[in-house]
Scaffold this active site. Structure first.
Site, PDB file in Angstrom:
ATOM      1  N   GLY A 167       0.331  -0.886   6.837  1.00  0.00           N
ATOM      2  CA  GLY A 167      -0.754   0.248   7.005  1.00  0.00           C
ATOM      3  C   GLY A 167      -1.495  -0.748   7.491  1.00  0.00           C
ATOM      4  N   ALA A 168      -3.011  -0.079   7.733  1.00  0.00           N
ATOM      5  CA  ALA A 168      -4.323  -0.849   8.026  1.00  0.00           C
ATOM      6  C   ALA A 168      -5.031   0.439   7.160  1.00  0.00           C
ATOM      7  CB  ALA A 168      -4.760  -0.459   9.733  1.00  0.00           C
TER       8      ALA A 168
ATOM      9  N   GLY B 138      -7.922  -2.765   1.523  1.00  0.00           N
ATOM     10  CA  GLY B 138      -7.730  -2.563   0.476  1.00  0.00           C
ATOM     11  C   GLY B 138      -7.639  -1.981  -0.809  1.00  0.00           C
ATOM     12  N   GLY B 139      -6.648  -2.524  -0.554  1.00  0.00           N
ATOM     13  CA  GLY B 139      -5.566  -3.023  -1.533  1.00  0.00           C
ATOM     14  C   GLY B 139      -5.807  -4.290  -1.900  1.00  0.00           C
TER      15      GLY B 139
ATOM     16  N   GLY C 190       1.003  -1.212  -0.141  1.00  0.00           N
ATOM     17  CA  GLY C 190       0.338   0.032   0.309  1.00  0.00           C
ATOM     18  C   GLY C 190       0.376   1.412   0.255  1.00  0.00           C
TER      19      GLY C 190
ATOM     20  N   GLU D 173      -0.487 -10.070   3.198  1.00  0.00           N
ATOM     21  CA  GLU D 173      -0.958  -9.798   4.500  1.00  0.00           C
ATOM     22  C   GLU D 173      -0.506 -10.220   5.146  1.00  0.00           C
ATOM     23  OE1 GLU D 173      -1.481  -5.519   2.131  1.00  0.00           O
ATOM     24  OE2 GLU D 173      -2.729  -6.654   3.789  1.00  0.00           O
TER      25      GLU D 173
ATOM     26  N   LYS E  76      -7.710   6.860  10.592  1.00  0.00           N
ATOM     27  CA  LYS E  76      -7.192   5.841  10.110  1.00  0.00           C
ATOM     28  C   LYS E  76      -7.803   4.558  11.594  1.00  0.00           C
ATOM     29  CE  LYS E  76      -6.371   5.489   6.000  1.00  0.00           C
ATOM     30  NZ  LYS E  76      -5.181   4.930   5.542  1.00  0.00           N
TER      31      LYS E  76
END
EC number: 5.3.1.6
Length: 236
Positions: A85-86, A99-100, A32, A106, A124
């Site tokens: 990330g988140a 989301g990606g 991401g 992951e 977030k």
């Protein structure tokens, strides 16, 4: 301060965090835009690590471009840390990710790591997960049965469509988004996930589901979160 600046700031903080690890370790790297900032920040220090394990084809490409050694996860027993990330994170460190579209890889890499270092900006952070649509990677032929089961949870289920052409997967816009694993993604909107561990287990038991983008079992251990004042380090 804009989103790009916040991402760069937390990417730099993550670099400093992992450089505390002894030299010669293997590092898990997420996917991401925020993970990309971390990769770019870490690139001058690539020789500190014996190698990396990547969570997506896109991350592998970026790591190789910077000269990192990328290892097959099957050749690695464990990792000292995984950095990613988140899309959302709650106060306990449970996350929505995917989301990606890289949620399955992951989660695999996260399961190999002794600690999950989550990097994000303060937007977030949420009290309860669910405002961001929850992704579920599925086997394509199971779309109908999985959709019906997911609708019982109370949210609105939609099939994720491709946003751009991807020749390697014969993928064009308006057709289903295809993951690196050849799966499709169903997004569930409108949930309030008060018990992430329960929902994660429940969805993962549906026939045809590869995995759900709830990271409750594989939750974050350290949160690096950027805001206008700087980066906060939170142990979860």
């Amino acid at each position: 301060m804009n989103q790009d600046q916040l991402k760069k700031m937390v990417g730099d903080a993550a670099r400093d965090e992992v450089l505390k690890l002894p030299a010669g370790q293997i590092l898990g790297v997420g996917t991401g835009s925020t993970a990309n900032c971390f990769i770019d920040a870490l690139a001058p220090h690539k020789d500190h690590f014996a190698g990396t394990v990547s969570s997506s084809n896109a991350t592998t490409e970026r790591l190789l471009k910077h000269g990192f050694k990328v290892l097959d996860p099957n050749d690695v027993v464990s990792l000292p840390a995984y950095v990613d990330g988140a899309d959302e994170i709650d106060p306990q460190g449970h996350m929505i990710k995917g989301g990606g579209g890289a949620l399955t890889r992951e989660k695999i890499i996260a399961s190999m790591a002794q600690q999950f270092i989550c990097i994000c900006d303060s937007s977030k952070q949420v009290p309860v997960l669910g405002n961001f649509a929850l992704p579920v990677e599925i086997i394509p032929l199971a779309k109908g049965v999985v959709t019906r089961e997911l609708e019982k949870l109370g949210g609105k289920v939609t099939l994720r469509l491709a946003k751009s052409t991807r020749a390697d997967l014969n993928q064009t816009p308006s057709e289903p988004f295809v993951t690196d694993n050849g799966g499709w993604i169903l997004d569930i909107a409108g949930l309030q996930i008060a018990d992430p561990l329960k929902i994660e287990s429940q969805i993962n038991q549906i026939a045809g589901v590869i995995t759900v983008g709830l990271f409750a079992k594989e939750k974050a251990n350290i949160l690096l979160v950027s805001n206008a004042a700087g980066v906060d380090r939170i142990v979860l």
